[in-house]
Design an enzyme around this catalytic site. Sequence first.
Site, short mmCIF file in Angstrom:
data_model
loop_
_atom_site.label_atom_id
_atom_site.label_comp_id
_atom_site.label_asym_id
_atom_site.label_seq_id
_atom_site.Cartn_x
_atom_site.Cartn_y
_atom_site.Cartn_z
CG ASP A 1 66.48 13.40 35.78
OD1 ASP A 1 67.21 13.71 34.81
OD2 ASP A 1 65.27 13.66 35.81
CG ASP A 2 69.43 7.85 36.17
OD1 ASP A 2 70.57 8.33 36.22
OD2 ASP A 2 68.94 7.13 37.06
#
Length: 691
Positions: free
Chosen positions: A561-562
């Site tokens: 994910d980020d």
Amino acid sequence: NCSLNTTTNHLRHVESMAVLPSGAGKIPRLNAVILGEALASEEDDLVFPSDDFARQALLPSAQKYLEMYKRSVEDPAGFWSDIASQFLWKSKWGDTVCSENFDIRNGNVYVQWFKGGITNICYNCLDRNVDSGNGDKIAFHWEGNERGFHDSLTYTQLLSQVCQVANYLRDIGVKKGDAVVIYLPMLMELPIAMLACARIGAVHSVVFAGFSADSLAQRIMDCKPKVVLTCNAVKRGSKVIHLKDIVDAALIGHSMVGQSAVLHIAYSFGILTYKKTPLVSKDVVPTYSTICEVEWVDAEDPLFLLYTSGSTGKPKGVLHTTGGYMVYTATTFKYAFDYKPSDIYWCTADCGWITGHSYVTYGPLLNGATVVIYEGAPNYPDPGRCWDIVDKFKVTIFYTAPTLVRSLMRDGDAYVTRYSRKSLRVLGSVGEPINPSAWRWFFNVVGDSRCPISDTWWQTETGGFMIAPLPGAWPQKPGSATFPFFGVQPVIVDEKGVEIEGECSGYLCVKSSWPGTFRTLYGDHERYETTYFKPFPGYYFSGDGCSRDKDGYYWLTGRVDDVINVSGHRIGTAEVESALVSHPQCAEAAVVGVEHEVKGQGIYAFVTLVDGIPYSEELRRNLITTVRNQIGPFAAPDRIHWAPGLPKTRSGKIMRRILRKIASRQLDELGDTSTLADPGVVDQLIALADC
Ligand code: WTA
């Protein structure tokens, strides 16, 4: 040279094990290893526990682990109640040991363990150990930043100090359920403050003392504490950091905080010479009684909040409750480190992160362990400091992060080998994947090819270890966290959320809860469900990528994910982006992680400037300072890349895939750029790469 990796050793290991029961279902595939099939393949790099180690281990064989694991997933209630019964409960939990809905399709997600059971984790950490005759055992050895500054507390002394702080907090109006923010460096006062909160049922929220005033303020606004505990200053390396000034800056305008208290700091070098900040309240703690009645709480009453990074700019307040967390941290600590009462344990993590909660404070103290706490930087005044401390306190279990291993490896073996380190018997790693070459250096040089490495995969959200080797029970593969802990059912799913069996790669999820599961995100249960339970319905989604090899070993491959993992610190790319765009001359920012030799991942920021503003060295420095001031020095970008334009789709979405390739200079792997609104920006970015 992993000298334990010999066939003779292996055969001895195999011969000592019986053939496994068949039909074990989803039980980890250790069979191949046990039966020797795994050695058939050349690429396997198995490191076996020595016979001496295996003989004394709490879990001496894979067979024993498999029996216990099988029970833990087939009868979790029975398995965990037996363990929980070893703690002090004022009254036992009801008939339902665990109640949960882990499947979002069936309604709201919730998890409860030992509901109705009445206990107190501080009592179990301290009073229980004192009452059982261990009052004179050292609980904490504290080592200051400067050589020669040290102190220690026995369990009895620690209990007295915790009671004084607890009485003080009660006196100034802190009640059960109130939040208390703790902003302290690695002094004994930090775990003392945490335990004092737990004793009176207050909910602590420790904020890492490397966070800036803005980040501290953001957390204070979210959890609205009754009190903020801090000290006036601390010395880290050769720098003095004025913590009280930072708290003052954070509190400006936040009238909801009743008062901020200052704990007495007697040990920290530098404090006594730094008197600039007036204390808000004088050091009154030592005048309070050393006896403090415990607030008995329900197993499901909150114990603490700890903010962690997610994929938006707003940090998430991960909430853990009392009973399940207590049972889980104690059990994981004991087995993953093969803990014995004679051990001296040192974890280099700061209590500002989850590792310092579960494995500096609660897990070890629940086991009555002697814990080393170090205030300073691990390479101060030189890269031999860790081994100096190991020899000084005769540390037997040493738990750290790969980033430190890599940085010490770069400084050369001589700093290690000049110290004896013969007390060491187990090593541990946490925070990010440990690359096989760092693993081998840690094993061969630091551990003299004698100490198993417990590479523990887990998260703030999981409370405790999820996938980790049980040293002595099975051979290790450098870089693999090996197999799941008791009660943990990891699954790997594909992008559609379909579980994949056998040898595979995909997204790491977990099926059904374990006692240390977090219960919610503070004040935002919807975000809890959306982030963790909606991506792959039916499972908890970890945010990590993972593969499983033919022998069933798990290999963590990093965040999908980020979120990026910088020196084992979890940082949301959105947090750094929002700090950058707060600079008046920065119009837009896109942050990606890039491989970094020491930090694991480095922060690489693409910035677009406000029209008409020229890019300059001064601006570059100012942008970095902005991030340092808004988040903290550990989040400062390693690289700023000026971007007149960012690669976006026609709908305006930034294509980070392309930015990652540019950042890591994998220019022949840019892939399809034809869907970009303006494919020209890619060439422009490449041309500016070395500006
Ligand atoms: C990463 C730290 C590989 C992972 C306890 C996870 C790891 C994130 C390991 C959680 C490991 C932690 N091997 N990756 N042994 N341990 N991670 O919440 O990406 O600060 O999702 O908790 O660190 O970071 P957190």
